[in-house]
Design a protein around this motif. Sequence first.
Motif, PDB file in Angstrom:
ATOM      1  N   GLU A  56       0.830  -1.208   0.000  1.00 37.71           N
ATOM      2  CA  GLU A  56       0.000   0.000   0.000  1.00 37.71           C
ATOM      3  C   GLU A  56       0.864   1.258   0.000  1.00 37.71           C
ATOM      4  O   GLU A  56       0.566   2.244  -0.674  1.00 37.71           O
ATOM      5  CB  GLU A  56      -0.927  -0.013   1.216  1.00 37.71           C
ATOM      6  CG  GLU A  56      -1.932   1.116   1.186  1.00 37.71           C
ATOM      7  CD  GLU A  56      -2.972   1.000   2.282  1.00 37.71           C
ATOM      8  OE1 GLU A  56      -2.810   0.158   3.186  1.00 37.71           O
ATOM      9  OE2 GLU A  56      -3.939   1.773   2.236  1.00 37.71           O
TER      10      GLU A  56
ATOM     11  N   GLU B 157      -7.098  -4.422  -4.477  1.00 38.74           N
ATOM     12  CA  GLU B 157      -8.267  -4.266  -3.596  1.00 38.74           C
ATOM     13  C   GLU B 157      -9.564  -4.327  -4.390  1.00 38.74           C
ATOM     14  O   GLU B 157     -10.537  -4.951  -3.970  1.00 38.74           O
ATOM     15  CB  GLU B 157      -8.185  -2.918  -2.855  1.00 38.74           C
ATOM     16  CG  GLU B 157      -7.342  -2.969  -1.613  1.00 38.74           C
ATOM     17  CD  GLU B 157      -7.850  -4.023  -0.633  1.00 38.74           C
ATOM     18  OE1 GLU B 157      -8.939  -3.833  -0.065  1.00 38.74           O
ATOM     19  OE2 GLU B 157      -7.162  -5.041  -0.451  1.00 38.74           O
TER      20      GLU B 157
ATOM     21  N   ASN C  24     -10.173  -7.832  -5.365  1.00 38.08           N
ATOM     22  CA  ASN C  24     -10.633  -8.564  -4.178  1.00 38.08           C
ATOM     23  C   ASN C  24     -12.140  -8.352  -3.995  1.00 38.08           C
ATOM     24  O   ASN C  24     -12.899  -9.298  -3.782  1.00 38.08           O
ATOM     25  CB  ASN C  24      -9.846  -8.070  -2.960  1.00 38.08           C
ATOM     26  CG  ASN C  24     -10.083  -8.928  -1.730  1.00 38.08           C
ATOM     27  OD1 ASN C  24     -10.435 -10.099  -1.839  1.00 38.08           O
ATOM     28  ND2 ASN C  24      -9.897  -8.353  -0.561  1.00 38.08           N
TER      29      ASN C  24
ATOM     30  N   GLU D  23      -8.698 -12.383   4.657  1.00 39.33           N
ATOM     31  CA  GLU D  23      -8.504 -11.216   5.499  1.00 39.33           C
ATOM     32  C   GLU D  23      -7.989 -11.571   6.881  1.00 39.33           C
ATOM     33  O   GLU D  23      -8.137 -12.691   7.343  1.00 39.33           O
ATOM     34  CB  GLU D  23      -9.805 -10.418   5.555  1.00 39.33           C
ATOM     35  CG  GLU D  23      -9.989  -9.682   4.239  1.00 39.33           C
ATOM     36  CD  GLU D  23     -11.327  -8.999   4.111  1.00 39.33           C
ATOM     37  OE1 GLU D  23     -12.115  -9.051   5.047  1.00 39.33           O
ATOM     38  OE2 GLU D  23     -11.553  -8.417   3.049  1.00 39.33           O
TER      39      GLU D  23
END
Length: 448
Positions: free
Chosen positions: A18, A29, A32, A432
């Motif tokens: 990130e 992201e 995902n 996660e």
Amino acid sequence: MTISQEKRQPKNYGLGLESIDPEVFAIIERENQRQKDNIELIASANFISRAVLEATGSILTNKVAEGYPGRRYFSGCENIDELENLAINRAKELFGAAHANLEPYTGSQANHAVYLTVLKPGDRILGMDLGHGGHLSHGAKFTMTGKHYDCHFYQVDADTECLDYDQILAQAKEIRPKLIIAGASAYPRIIDFSRFREIADEVGAYLLADIAHISGLVAAGLHPSPVPYAHFVTTSTQKTLRGPRSGMILLGEHSAPEFARKIDSAVFPGVQGAVHVHAIAAKAVMLKEAMSPSFVTYQRQTLKNSRILATDLMERGFRLVSGGTDNHLMLIDLSEKGITGKEAEDRLARVRITVNKNMLPYDSQKPTICSGIRLGTSATTTRGFGSEEMYCIAELIDQMLSSEPTAKTIAKVQDEVSRLCHLHPRIDSIYEQDGRKSALESQYQLQS
Ligand code: DSN
């Protein structure tokens, strides 16, 4: 560099994706999120476990290794040797093979290694027609295989849309191929590898079984294994086997004495360079997972889901190629519904149901349009979808494809897709953080 400079240097390694590359981070992201919000029905897709993901993204990428355990071209390979031997032994045990090569980068690379082992440029191959369910690497004319070898193709029977082994034998006698390829990327029925071996023996050909799509079913004992019959068995590892994007080659007891060393040399240095060590680790984890009873339960559910989806779609008036399915996938012929495969793929994408257009046997459409779509149940089953969800999916597909959907129908279907995805948010728990430090985090900490 002084020691104190060295101590300062690793801080940079501690920054995560990130911070270092927010653009790539944001794309991952978004992907995902897409994976969470969509119903994934592409037959070659699946969701790997967090353990496989951690191995794939591990520091093993840092290690350069060429050759095989105990025979490396670089030093410092003692851990890698142990890892590769572990993976090899697990593959042999799981598939009942006498020899396993875990180094192919992909299923296609595995096939190329087989070609290099037994063929010379210009030699004849007999494989399944791409338009009838075969795979690009089996000899399509615009591929490396098609350009280097003299490739011929068998097709499915026009009436049954299944393999006709007598027809294949007759063709093999005419063509006299040096290699016959059994295996498909869009064939919904059981493949009789023993019959293929008889055909190969009758014409003096080698037999390659490419089980890329069905290797998870074979591992679970839910599809007959080709290992006792085929001279070579190849597979990719990310489909029903639920591993990393990679490949593998297996040899049975009958062929290992003649071909074990030759196939190893064909993989490296024949068609590849350095080992993807991180992928070897991920494949080792995949194989361990595939040895567990829960993997067999998963594959049984995949098959059950596939049959339910196929049956319900047929009851709703959809024509399925060959009249159904024996495995994790099915082909839907949309010609009677008045839409093409491409239109169906696009229409379903609007409601976040992901499928791929697919050529059907004897298709009159171009490969970019197609008359059908291919559906598979591996990914949704991993996510926890069961019978009820399959009935829902059949209904949603029916609403979207049987007639032009209204804006109201589209909105309703989108809501139902969201409901199903929220009902099974399993990929959240796979990927996660759950409060524990993941292996990935630990590695970054070690480096900083
Ligand atoms: N072989 C292709 C498929 O079956 O979808 C991609 O892996």
